[in-house]
Design an enzyme around this catalytic site. Structure first.
Site, short mmCIF file in Angstrom:
data_model
loop_
_atom_site.label_atom_id
_atom_site.label_comp_id
_atom_site.label_asym_id
_atom_site.label_seq_id
_atom_site.Cartn_x
_atom_site.Cartn_y
_atom_site.Cartn_z
N GLY A 111 15.31 -57.75 -12.66
CA GLY A 111 16.68 -57.28 -12.73
C GLY A 111 16.61 -55.66 -13.25
O GLY A 111 17.34 -55.05 -13.38
N SER B 142 28.47 -49.87 -21.00
CA SER B 142 27.12 -49.68 -20.59
C SER B 142 26.78 -49.15 -19.37
O SER B 142 27.54 -49.48 -18.63
CB SER B 142 26.42 -50.90 -20.81
OG SER B 142 25.12 -50.98 -20.52
N PHE C 60 23.91 -45.12 -22.15
CA PHE C 60 22.31 -45.40 -21.53
C PHE C 60 21.55 -46.05 -22.58
O PHE C 60 21.87 -47.20 -22.80
CB PHE C 60 22.10 -43.99 -21.00
CG PHE C 60 22.57 -43.73 -19.74
CD1 PHE C 60 24.06 -43.36 -19.67
CD2 PHE C 60 21.96 -43.93 -18.56
CE1 PHE C 60 24.62 -43.18 -18.69
CE2 PHE C 60 22.75 -43.67 -17.30
CZ PHE C 60 23.91 -43.36 -17.39
N LYS D 95 30.78 -56.39 -19.05
CA LYS D 95 31.24 -54.94 -19.39
C LYS D 95 32.14 -54.34 -18.35
O LYS D 95 32.91 -53.77 -18.76
CB LYS D 95 29.89 -54.16 -19.74
CG LYS D 95 29.22 -54.52 -20.61
CD LYS D 95 29.95 -54.46 -22.14
CE LYS D 95 29.05 -54.47 -23.42
NZ LYS D 95 29.67 -54.39 -24.66
N TYR E 202 25.58 -59.90 -18.24
CA TYR E 202 25.91 -59.00 -19.28
C TYR E 202 26.57 -57.76 -18.91
O TYR E 202 27.75 -57.32 -19.18
CB TYR E 202 24.65 -58.65 -20.07
CG TYR E 202 24.99 -57.22 -20.72
CD1 TYR E 202 24.34 -56.00 -20.52
CD2 TYR E 202 25.72 -57.42 -22.16
CE1 TYR E 202 24.50 -54.86 -21.18
CE2 TYR E 202 25.81 -56.12 -22.55
CZ TYR E 202 25.22 -54.98 -22.53
OH TYR E 202 25.31 -53.84 -23.12
N THR F 43 24.95 -49.82 -17.54
CA THR F 43 24.23 -51.08 -16.80
C THR F 43 25.41 -51.37 -15.85
O THR F 43 25.13 -52.00 -14.74
CB THR F 43 23.87 -52.15 -17.52
OG1 THR F 43 23.16 -53.05 -16.81
CG2 THR F 43 25.20 -52.79 -18.19
N GLY G 249 26.61 -54.04 -36.98
CA GLY G 249 25.73 -53.89 -35.70
C GLY G 249 24.95 -52.53 -36.22
O GLY G 249 25.34 -51.73 -36.79
C1 WQD Z 1 13.53 -49.94 -21.02
C2 WQD Z 1 12.14 -49.82 -20.23
C3 WQD Z 1 11.64 -52.03 -19.20
C4 WQD Z 1 10.53 -53.89 -22.87
C5 WQD Z 1 19.08 -52.77 -21.29
C6 WQD Z 1 20.37 -52.84 -21.10
C7 WQD Z 1 21.40 -51.85 -21.60
C8 WQD Z 1 20.92 -51.71 -23.04
C9 WQD Z 1 19.82 -51.46 -23.27
C10 WQD Z 1 22.49 -53.03 -24.50
C11 WQD Z 1 12.34 -50.64 -18.78
C12 WQD Z 1 10.53 -51.39 -20.13
C13 WQD Z 1 10.97 -53.05 -21.96
C14 WQD Z 1 8.99 -54.05 -22.72
C15 WQD Z 1 8.77 -52.62 -21.21
N1 WQD Z 1 21.49 -52.98 -23.58
N2 WQD Z 1 9.96 -52.42 -21.11
N3 WQD Z 1 8.14 -53.67 -22.01
O1 WQD Z 1 16.57 -52.79 -19.53
O2 WQD Z 1 16.84 -50.34 -19.50
O3 WQD Z 1 18.59 -51.68 -20.64
O4 WQD Z 1 19.04 -52.55 -22.74
O5 WQD Z 1 22.96 -52.07 -25.21
O6 WQD Z 1 22.85 -52.05 -21.38
O7 WQD Z 1 20.58 -52.92 -19.64
O8 WQD Z 1 16.32 -51.43 -21.87
O9 WQD Z 1 14.81 -51.15 -23.41
O10 WQD Z 1 14.89 -53.21 -22.30
O11 WQD Z 1 13.98 -51.51 -21.17
O12 WQD Z 1 7.87 -52.19 -20.23
O13 WQD Z 1 8.62 -55.01 -23.72
O14 WQD Z 1 11.18 -50.26 -20.72
O15 WQD Z 1 10.94 -52.52 -17.98
O16 WQD Z 1 11.47 -50.06 -17.85
P1 WQD Z 1 17.06 -51.40 -20.26
P2 WQD Z 1 14.79 -51.95 -22.39
#
Ligand code: WQD
Length: 338
Positions: free
Chosen positions: A293, A124, A177, A152, A148, A126, A10
């Site tokens: 969320g 995570s 993070f 975790k 998810y 999260t 991965g």
């Molecule tokens: C980051 C920011 C969105 C996409 C999640 C999981 C975490 C890890 C990473 C697995 C936020 C904004 C995003 C888009 C946007 N998962 N965004 N447009 O949600 O912080 O974390 O993914 O390892 O455990 O919780 O990451 O990259 O999805 O979002 O505006 O098309 O970008 O709202 O503010 P997130 P993300």
């Protein structure tokens, strides 16, 4: 040390293999290729001394795990194998509990049968949920907002109880993070299967013209520019945290969580701006409603990892953007080389 890396093909696993091999560890991979391709291991072999034992299989397959344990006799396991899409986890909860929880339980039973006593777990940030204070330290209450995130946290609790039952076991719980970036060779990187859920790979696909526009989810958060703030961590720094955790596990017993972040957070607009500079491309954006969320801001207090693992993040935002662009522009279709 002899290290079994589940999910080693991965995104984070492949970068971790390189860092492990660079430190002289002997590695073995178990991957079912549900969210990866064997091409990744060939590239890791080309970028290193090439010695990787690998098995194709599912971490829920006890028979396969016993075969791997007998053949490789790991001294430690780094457990990446799992599902990680927050949105999908709400639609397929039983699938997520089966892979992420049953998979972890099956792995622990196999480790017990083989006498393997150390595990580094891909957790995570999260697990914290809505922040009661920032930056999050490891004492922050845990209240995950997604299936998810709950898988975790439950896996962390299982590992903590497993370790507590025996004096000579170790579980290092790495709370990531936001992983971003790519290997400096531009031969390894993040390659989402379908439409990217996460911000950075989506921006990268807009930059190469695979996607037309980036939707910005929410501009009315209580943040300086109204968009979401996240603590992005370069995947090479994150990989190095696993090597440091292995060193910690070699001389400590018990279960212990560690935040793996930089302590600096950036907004969606900061990330877009950094990527436009790195790529020289314009990233068209469209304002959209908040995503269900999402929290306004996340930020890591990584002082425990700094002090106890001797680990520090060294890559900044520019390198996160530049390495992602180098990977994506060199591999327009990710690992699909056809
Ligand atoms: C980051 C920011 C969105 C996409 C999640 C999981 C975490 C890890 C990473 C697995 C936020 C904004 C995003 C888009 C946007 N998962 N965004 N447009 O949600 O912080 O974390 O993914 O390892 O455990 O919780 O990451 O990259 O999805 O979002 O505006 O098309 O970008 O709202 O503010 P997130 P993300």
């Amino acid at each position: 040390m002899r290290v079994l890396v589940t999910g080693g093909a991965g995104y984070i696993g492949s970068h971790t293999l390189l860092e492990l091999m660079a430190q002289g560890h002997v590695v073995c991979v178990l991957d079912n290729y549900a969210n990866a391709t064997p091409t990744v291991l060939n590239r890791v072999r080309a970028l290193s001394n090439g010695q990787i034992t690998d098995f194709v299989g599912d971490v829920r397959d006890a028979k396969k795990l016993d075969e791997v344990m007998a053949a490789f006799a790991p001294e430690a396991v780094i457990h990446f194998a799992g599902l990680k899409a927050v949105g999908e986890s709400a639609q397929k909860p039983l699938y997520y509990y089966d892979v992420n929880i049953t998979g972890t339980l099956t792995l622990l039973h196999a480790m017990e049968r083989a006498g393997c006593k150390r595990i580094i777990f891909s957790s995570s940030a999260t697990v914290y949920g809505e922040p009661q204070y920032l930056p999050y330290d490891e004492a922050h209450p845990t209240n995950p907002m997604s299936v998810y995130g709950r898988t975790k946290l439950m896996a962390e609790q299982i590992l903590t109880d497993w370790v507590a039952a025996h004096a000579d076991r170790t579980a290092v719980l790495l709370r990531y993070f936001n992983p971003v970036g790519a290997h400096p060779s531009a031969d390894l990187g993040e390659d989402p299967r379908d439409i990217p859920n996460n911000l950075m790979p989506f921006i990268a696909q807009v930059a190469i013209g695979k996607r037309d526009v980036l939707e910005v989810f929410g501009d009315d958060y209580d943040t300086p520019d109204g968009t979401g703030l996240r603590d992005y961590i370069h995947v090479v720094d994150l990989a190095r945290a696993h090597v440091a955790a292995l060193g910690y596990a070699a001389v400590h017993n018990g279960a212990r969580p560690f935040n793996i972040g930089t302590g600096q957070n950036y907004s969606v607009r900061d990330m877009v701006a950094a990527f436009e500079i790195a790529s020289g491309r314009n990233i068209p954006t469209k304002q959209s409603p908040r995503r269900a969320g999402d929290v306004a801001a996340m930020q890591a207090d990584a002082s425990r990892a700094n002090a106890e693992l001797g680990w520090h993040a060294t890559h900044g935002l520019d390198d996160m953007a530049a390495s992602t662009w180098a990977w994506q522009s060199k591999n327009r279709n990710g690992y699909d080389t056809d």
